[in-house]
Scaffold this motif. Structure first.
Motif, PDB file in Angstrom:
ATOM      1  N   HIS A 144      35.161  12.457  15.561  1.00  0.00           N
ATOM      2  CA  HIS A 144      34.587  13.791  15.697  1.00  0.00           C
ATOM      3  C   HIS A 144      34.853  14.613  14.450  1.00  0.00           C
ATOM      4  O   HIS A 144      34.198  14.426  13.431  1.00  0.00           O
ATOM      5  N   THR A 145      35.816  15.521  14.510  1.00  0.00           N
ATOM      6  CA  THR A 145      36.043  16.396  13.351  1.00  0.00           C
ATOM      7  C   THR A 145      36.580  15.626  12.151  1.00  0.00           C
ATOM      8  O   THR A 145      36.412  16.077  11.019  1.00  0.00           O
ATOM      9  N   ASN A 146      37.197  14.473  12.380  1.00  0.00           N
ATOM     10  CA  ASN A 146      37.606  13.657  11.234  1.00  0.00           C
ATOM     11  C   ASN A 146      36.381  13.143  10.478  1.00  0.00           C
ATOM     12  O   ASN A 146      36.394  13.070   9.245  1.00  0.00           O
ATOM     13  N   PHE A 147      35.304  12.810  11.178  1.00  0.00           N
ATOM     14  CA  PHE A 147      34.091  12.356  10.513  1.00  0.00           C
ATOM     15  C   PHE A 147      33.308  13.534   9.942  1.00  0.00           C
ATOM     16  O   PHE A 147      32.641  13.406   8.918  1.00  0.00           O
ATOM     17  N   ASP A 148      33.396  14.700  10.603  1.00  0.00           N
ATOM     18  CA  ASP A 148      32.765  15.899  10.053  1.00  0.00           C
ATOM     19  C   ASP A 148      33.296  16.192   8.653  1.00  0.00           C
ATOM     20  O   ASP A 148      32.542  16.525   7.748  1.00  0.00           O
ATOM     21  N   SER A 149      34.615  16.084   8.479  1.00  0.00           N
ATOM     22  CA  SER A 149      35.235  16.511   7.228  1.00  0.00           C
ATOM     23  C   SER A 149      35.574  15.374   6.274  1.00  0.00           C
ATOM     24  O   SER A 149      36.115  15.615   5.203  1.00  0.00           O
ATOM     25  N   ALA A 150      35.248  14.145   6.625  1.00  0.00           N
ATOM     26  CA  ALA A 150      35.535  13.014   5.742  1.00  0.00           C
ATOM     27  C   ALA A 150      34.674  13.085   4.484  1.00  0.00           C
ATOM     28  O   ALA A 150      33.551  13.591   4.509  1.00  0.00           O
ATOM     29  N   ILE A 151      35.197  12.558   3.402  1.00  0.00           N
ATOM     30  CA  ILE A 151      34.419  12.455   2.173  1.00  0.00           C
ATOM     31  C   ILE A 151      33.263  11.494   2.447  1.00  0.00           C
ATOM     32  O   ILE A 151      33.469  10.365   2.887  1.00  0.00           O
ATOM     33  N   GLY A 152      32.056  11.988   2.253  1.00  0.00           N
ATOM     34  CA  GLY A 152      30.872  11.204   2.586  1.00  0.00           C
ATOM     35  C   GLY A 152      30.517  11.265   4.061  1.00  0.00           C
ATOM     36  O   GLY A 152      29.633  10.548   4.524  1.00  0.00           O
ATOM     37  N   GLY A 153      31.196  12.113   4.812  1.00  0.00           N
ATOM     38  CA  GLY A 153      30.966  12.250   6.246  1.00  0.00           C
ATOM     39  C   GLY A 153      29.785  13.150   6.563  1.00  0.00           C
ATOM     40  O   GLY A 153      28.946  13.456   5.705  1.00  0.00           O
ATOM     41  N   ILE A 154      29.730  13.607   7.788  1.00  0.00           N
ATOM     42  CA  ILE A 154      28.581  14.356   8.278  1.00  0.00           C
ATOM     43  C   ILE A 154      28.301  15.606   7.459  1.00  0.00           C
ATOM     44  O   ILE A 154      27.159  15.866   7.081  1.00  0.00           O
ATOM     45  N   ASN A 155      29.325  16.397   7.152  1.00  0.00           N
ATOM     46  CA  ASN A 155      29.090  17.626   6.396  1.00  0.00           C
ATOM     47  C   ASN A 155      28.580  17.329   4.992  1.00  0.00           C
ATOM     48  O   ASN A 155      27.676  18.012   4.491  1.00  0.00           O
ATOM     49  N   ASP A 156      29.130  16.316   4.331  1.00  0.00           N
ATOM     50  CA  ASP A 156      28.654  15.944   2.999  1.00  0.00           C
ATOM     51  C   ASP A 156      27.207  15.453   3.049  1.00  0.00           C
ATOM     52  O   ASP A 156      26.390  15.813   2.192  1.00  0.00           O
ATOM     53  N   VAL A 157      26.892  14.634   4.036  1.00  0.00           N
ATOM     54  CA  VAL A 157      25.527  14.118   4.160  1.00  0.00           C
ATOM     55  C   VAL A 157      24.551  15.252   4.439  1.00  0.00           C
ATOM     56  O   VAL A 157      23.472  15.317   3.841  1.00  0.00           O
ATOM     57  N   LEU A 158      24.925  16.174   5.313  1.00  0.00           N
ATOM     58  CA  LEU A 158      24.055  17.305   5.617  1.00  0.00           C
ATOM     59  C   LEU A 158      23.806  18.153   4.374  1.00  0.00           C
ATOM     60  O   LEU A 158      22.663  18.517   4.074  1.00  0.00           O
ATOM     61  N   CYS A 159      24.861  18.453   3.629  1.00  0.00           N
ATOM     62  CA  CYS A 159      24.695  19.233   2.394  1.00  0.00           C
ATOM     63  C   CYS A 159      23.787  18.508   1.412  1.00  0.00           C
ATOM     64  O   CYS A 159      22.914  19.122   0.797  1.00  0.00           O
ATOM     65  N   GLU A 160      23.990  17.221   1.273  1.00  0.00           N
ATOM     66  CA  GLU A 160      23.158  16.427   0.358  1.00  0.00           C
ATOM     67  C   GLU A 160      21.698  16.449   0.787  1.00  0.00           C
ATOM     68  O   GLU A 160      20.804  16.652  -0.032  1.00  0.00           O
ATOM     69  N   ARG A 161      21.450  16.255   2.076  1.00  0.00           N
ATOM     70  CA  ARG A 161      20.068  16.221   2.577  1.00  0.00           C
ATOM     71  C   ARG A 161      19.380  17.576   2.431  1.00  0.00           C
ATOM     72  O   ARG A 161      18.168  17.648   2.256  1.00  0.00           O
ATOM     73  N   LEU A 162      20.186  18.666   2.493  1.00  0.00           N
ATOM     74  CA  LEU A 162      19.623  20.009   2.344  1.00  0.00           C
ATOM     75  C   LEU A 162      19.558  20.454   0.884  1.00  0.00           C
ATOM     76  O   LEU A 162      19.035  21.520   0.587  1.00  0.00           O
ATOM     77  N   GLY A 163      20.123  19.649  -0.008  1.00  0.00           N
ATOM     78  CA  GLY A 163      20.124  20.004  -1.421  1.00  0.00           C
ATOM     79  C   GLY A 163      21.167  21.045  -1.791  1.00  0.00           C
ATOM     80  O   GLY A 163      21.046  21.706  -2.824  1.00  0.00           O
ATOM     81  N   VAL A 164      22.178  21.222  -0.961  1.00  0.00           N
ATOM     82  CA  VAL A 164      23.236  22.191  -1.248  1.00  0.00           C
ATOM     83  C   VAL A 164      24.104  21.643  -2.372  1.00  0.00           C
ATOM     84  O   VAL A 164      24.560  20.501  -2.328  1.00  0.00           O
ATOM     85  N   MET A 165      24.327  22.461  -3.382  1.00  0.00           N
ATOM     86  CA  MET A 165      25.133  22.048  -4.540  1.00  0.00           C
ATOM     87  C   MET A 165      26.436  22.841  -4.543  1.00  0.00           C
ATOM     88  O   MET A 165      26.546  23.868  -3.892  1.00  0.00           O
TER      89      MET A 165
END
Length: 176
Positions: A144-165
């Motif tokens: 859950h939150t460990n995958f949310d905050s993992a390097i390359g995890g959900i939050n990183d993938v979401l930022c990448e897909r949205l183009g967030v720099m």
């Protein structure tokens, strides 16, 4: 959305390289897998969870998050896996239909914080789902939150897909 990682000996899905999973399991510490030349080698639940914890270490989770192996035997053989966002009656039915050995879910089914498990009854949610997985001899592992905050995890993938720099950690859940 539910994904199937099936037939780890040559089936479908991103984990179809079963031997790579077995080799990764054998490379970890002094644990090893017995290879039976008459059938496929088996990866154990702990072998899968070791790989998942390399991807999203438990220390990355929020302090009160219910992650890890919630149901099952760490030494159980795993030949097929179902992956899901949430454990629902339909997902448990799919686990049963496919005779999956392990269900990996993003959201916990059992959480002392918001869903205590005082009993296991067939007429009460989520107790009925716990019973269904146990009855199907299937384990449940939660990232859950460990995958949310993992390097390359959900939050990183979401930022990448949205183009967030230029992303920054707002609320660290761990320190090294």
């Amino acid at each position: 959305k539910t994904a199937l990682v099936s037939g780890l000996g040559g089936g479908v899905g991103p984990c179809s390289d079963y031997q790579a999973l077995v080799d990764a399991q054998n490379a970890r510490g002094n644990r090893s897998v017995a290879h039976d030349m008459e059938s496929f080698a088996k990866i154990k639940t702990w072998g899968v969870t070791d790989i998942l914890e390399d991807i999203a270490p438990p220390k990355y989770a929020q302090e009160d998050d219910a992650i890890g192996l919630q149901i099952g035997d760490p030494d159980a053989d795993v030949r097929s896996i179902v992956v899901t966002l949430d454990v629902t009656p339909g997902v448990v039915a799919e686990v049963r239909r496919r005779s999956a050995d392990l269900l990996i879910s993003h959201h916990p089914l059992i959480s002392p914080r918001w869903q205590p498990l005082p009993a296991v009854r067939l007429d009460v949610y989520p107790q009925s789902l716990v019973y269904g997985l146990v009855n199907a001899n299937a384990g449940l592992y939660v990232m859950h939150t460990n995958f949310d905050s993992a390097i390359g995890g959900i939050n990183d993938v979401l930022c990448e897909r949205l183009g967030v720099m230029d992303t920054k950690v707002l609320l660290p859940t761990w320190t090294d």
